[in-house]
Design a protein around this motif. Structure first.
Motif, PDB file in Angstrom:
ATOM      1  N   SER A  88      47.292  31.601  50.473  1.00 23.56           N
ATOM      2  CA  SER A  88      47.416  33.360  49.498  1.00 23.56           C
ATOM      3  C   SER A  88      49.089  33.251  49.694  1.00 23.56           C
ATOM      4  N   GLU A  89      49.504  32.756  51.141  1.00 24.39           N
ATOM      5  CA  GLU A  89      50.747  31.826  51.384  1.00 24.39           C
ATOM      6  C   GLU A  89      51.176  30.695  50.067  1.00 24.39           C
ATOM      7  N   ALA A  90      50.741  30.109  49.503  1.00 20.10           N
ATOM      8  CA  ALA A  90      50.990  28.890  48.686  1.00 20.10           C
ATOM      9  C   ALA A  90      50.920  29.564  47.420  1.00 20.10           C
ATOM     10  N   LEU A  91      49.641  30.464  47.265  1.00 23.75           N
ATOM     11  CA  LEU A  91      49.707  31.444  45.813  1.00 23.75           C
ATOM     12  C   LEU A  91      50.934  31.729  45.179  1.00 23.75           C
ATOM     13  N   LEU A  92      51.196  32.750  46.441  1.00 21.31           N
ATOM     14  CA  LEU A  92      52.303  33.470  46.653  1.00 21.31           C
ATOM     15  C   LEU A  92      54.049  32.702  46.500  1.00 21.31           C
ATOM     16  N   GLU A  93      53.737  31.411  46.317  1.00 26.27           N
ATOM     17  CA  GLU A  93      54.996  30.872  46.693  1.00 26.27           C
ATOM     18  C   GLU A  93      55.577  30.415  44.665  1.00 26.27           C
ATOM     19  N   ILE A  94      54.271  30.539  44.544  1.00 26.50           N
ATOM     20  CA  ILE A  94      54.148  30.160  42.807  1.00 26.50           C
ATOM     21  C   ILE A  94      54.517  31.506  41.878  1.00 26.50           C
ATOM     22  N   GLY A  95      54.311  32.475  42.982  1.00 26.49           N
ATOM     23  CA  GLY A  95      53.871  34.306  41.734  1.00 26.49           C
ATOM     24  C   GLY A  95      52.453  34.522  41.826  1.00 26.49           C
ATOM     25  N   VAL A  96      52.056  34.048  42.151  1.00 28.28           N
ATOM     26  CA  VAL A  96      50.049  34.057  42.104  1.00 28.28           C
ATOM     27  C   VAL A  96      50.236  35.028  42.713  1.00 28.28           C
ATOM     28  N   VAL A  97      49.533  36.347  42.926  1.00 29.94           N
ATOM     29  CA  VAL A  97      49.445  37.804  43.990  1.00 29.94           C
ATOM     30  C   VAL A  97      47.885  37.427  44.101  1.00 29.94           C
ATOM     31  N   PRO A  98      46.956  37.081  45.553  1.00 29.96           N
ATOM     32  CA  PRO A  98      46.005  37.017  45.093  1.00 29.96           C
ATOM     33  C   PRO A  98      45.689  38.846  45.299  1.00 29.96           C
ATOM     34  N   GLY A  99      44.799  38.569  45.242  1.00 30.80           N
ATOM     35  CA  GLY A  99      44.143  41.259  44.495  1.00 30.80           C
ATOM     36  C   GLY A  99      44.501  40.996  43.578  1.00 30.80           C
ATOM     37  N   GLU A 100      45.686  40.220  42.835  1.00 33.02           N
ATOM     38  CA  GLU A 100      45.889  41.146  41.488  1.00 33.02           C
ATOM     39  C   GLU A 100      45.932  39.983  40.431  1.00 33.02           C
ATOM     40  N   ASP A 101      46.310  39.048  40.757  1.00 31.21           N
ATOM     41  CA  ASP A 101      46.153  37.776  39.796  1.00 31.21           C
ATOM     42  C   ASP A 101      44.964  36.705  39.868  1.00 31.21           C
ATOM     43  N   VAL A 102      44.568  36.970  40.761  1.00 33.44           N
ATOM     44  CA  VAL A 102      43.174  36.861  41.496  1.00 33.44           C
ATOM     45  C   VAL A 102      41.949  36.858  42.422  1.00 33.44           C
ATOM     46  N   PHE A 103      41.404  36.145  42.641  1.00 30.33           N
ATOM     47  CA  PHE A 103      40.403  37.209  43.765  1.00 30.33           C
ATOM     48  C   PHE A 103      40.389  35.798  44.665  1.00 30.33           C
ATOM     49  N   LEU A 104      40.737  36.223  45.627  1.00 28.61           N
ATOM     50  CA  LEU A 104      40.603  35.203  46.430  1.00 28.61           C
ATOM     51  C   LEU A 104      39.826  35.351  48.114  1.00 28.61           C
ATOM     52  N   ARG A 105      39.072  34.567  48.480  1.00 24.35           N
ATOM     53  CA  ARG A 105      37.366  34.969  49.912  1.00 24.35           C
ATOM     54  C   ARG A 105      37.740  33.868  50.424  1.00 24.35           C
ATOM     55  N   PRO A 106      37.671  33.642  51.816  1.00 21.95           N
ATOM     56  CA  PRO A 106      36.415  32.506  52.440  1.00 21.95           C
ATOM     57  C   PRO A 106      35.643  33.394  52.493  1.00 21.95           C
ATOM     58  N   LEU A 107      34.108  31.903  52.122  1.00 20.00           N
ATOM     59  CA  LEU A 107      32.367  31.741  52.115  1.00 20.00           C
ATOM     60  C   LEU A 107      32.594  32.139  53.818  1.00 20.00           C
ATOM     61  N   ASP A 108      31.638  33.095  54.228  1.00 22.97           N
ATOM     62  CA  ASP A 108      30.743  32.864  55.608  1.00 22.97           C
ATOM     63  C   ASP A 108      30.189  31.488  55.514  1.00 22.97           C
TER      64      ASP A 108
END
Length: 281
Positions: free
Chosen positions: A237-257
């Motif tokens: 998530s922090e890596a995506l935020l560094e390029i201006g991409v917001v998880p939950g808004e611009d892209v869905f991000l989820r670890p798999l169990d």
């Protein structure tokens, strides 16, 4: 027509298996958990083995192929993979039922069709006999899975730039691994170019391949000893935020169990909406 759906049945060193298809018929990617467990998870989706058209295999390590003999020879599902991986399956003592009538051979970088769903395999850097990523195309949606990947190639990254839905390895936190209980040889193997991808490397790859058409990202094959879902999520998530991409808004991000099945995800042009990770883990 029915859209693509995706569900993870298990994702980790204890076993890996995923469903990709529609709500009525589909394909298994890997079968590294018991056939009976796979059937149970299919029935939760109102499916059964008669709704499965094939199994496509990424590589010949036991946590990806444990049930392929049963599914191929007793359930009579075709098992698709390269000749090299089929040879590795033959040699694997964990596969008690050897494949005979169910073998199907594929070539890397050649598209093939299973029931109207297009697949293509790409080579992946991993210390197995051979290792594959799969690209799945259906009704304008492109799904891609890149697991057990020590060092992503430029080719893989180019294809990721066209994926709408991406399953990508975030196996370990390097600090946890280096300071953990694993013997030195195993740490070196995991960190090698033919080992497993770290959370940090995963984030760096996503920084390079992110594009506006990428709607959903799942982090797969998390280590139980050297990672946590929160660490994987936060690092990426922090890596995506560094390029201006917001998880939950611009892209869905989820670890798999690792051990439990995921929800059934519908793969459309929309970003999937779920509760934040802090409320999920």
């Amino acid at each position: 027509m029915e859209p693509l759906v995706f569900r993870s049945f298990a994702s980790g060193s204890s076993g890996n298996s995923y469903y990709i298809g529609t709500r009525y018929r589909g394909v298994l990617i890997d079968a590294g958990i018991a056939a009976r467990t796979i059937q149970h998870h299919l029935r939760e989706m109102d499916l059964d083995f008669q709704n499965i058209m094939a199994v496509v295999v990424t590589h010949d390590h036991a946590d990806h192929i444990r049930a392929v003999g049963t599914l191929g020879e007793k359930v009579h599902l075709p098992i698709y993979t390269t000749p090299q991986i089929h040879e590795g399956i033959d040699r694997n003592y964990g596969v008690r039922e050897k494949l005979r009538t169910s073998r199907r051979y594929i070539e890397k970088n050649h598209q093939f069709d299973i029931g109207g769903i297009k697949f293509m395999a790409l080579g992946v850097s991993h210390d197995s006999t051979d290792c594959l990523s799969y690209i799945v195309d259906f009704l304008g949606q492109r799904f891609m899975i890149v697991t057990d990947c020590g060092s992503p190639s430029e080719e893989l990254e180019e294809y990721m730039k066209s994926a709408n839905h991406l399953v990508i390895e975030a196996n370990h936190d390097e600090h946890m691994l280096l300071n953990g209980p694993y013997p030195t040889y195993l740490k070196q193997r995991i960190l090698s170019p033919v080992g497993h991808q770290s959370n940090t490397t995963c984030g760096e790859v996503l920084q390079r391949v992110y594009h506006e058409g990428l709607r959903n990202i799942w982090l797969c094959h998390l280590s139980p000893e050297n990672n946590t879902p929160e660490m994987a999520y936060n690092t990426v998530s922090e890596a995506l935020l560094e390029i201006g991409v917001v998880p939950g808004e611009d892209v869905f991000l989820r670890p798999l169990d690792r051990l439990n099945p995921s929800p059934v995800y519908h793969l459309t042009d929309d970003v999937i909406q779920e509760e934040p990770i802090s409320n999920q883990q």
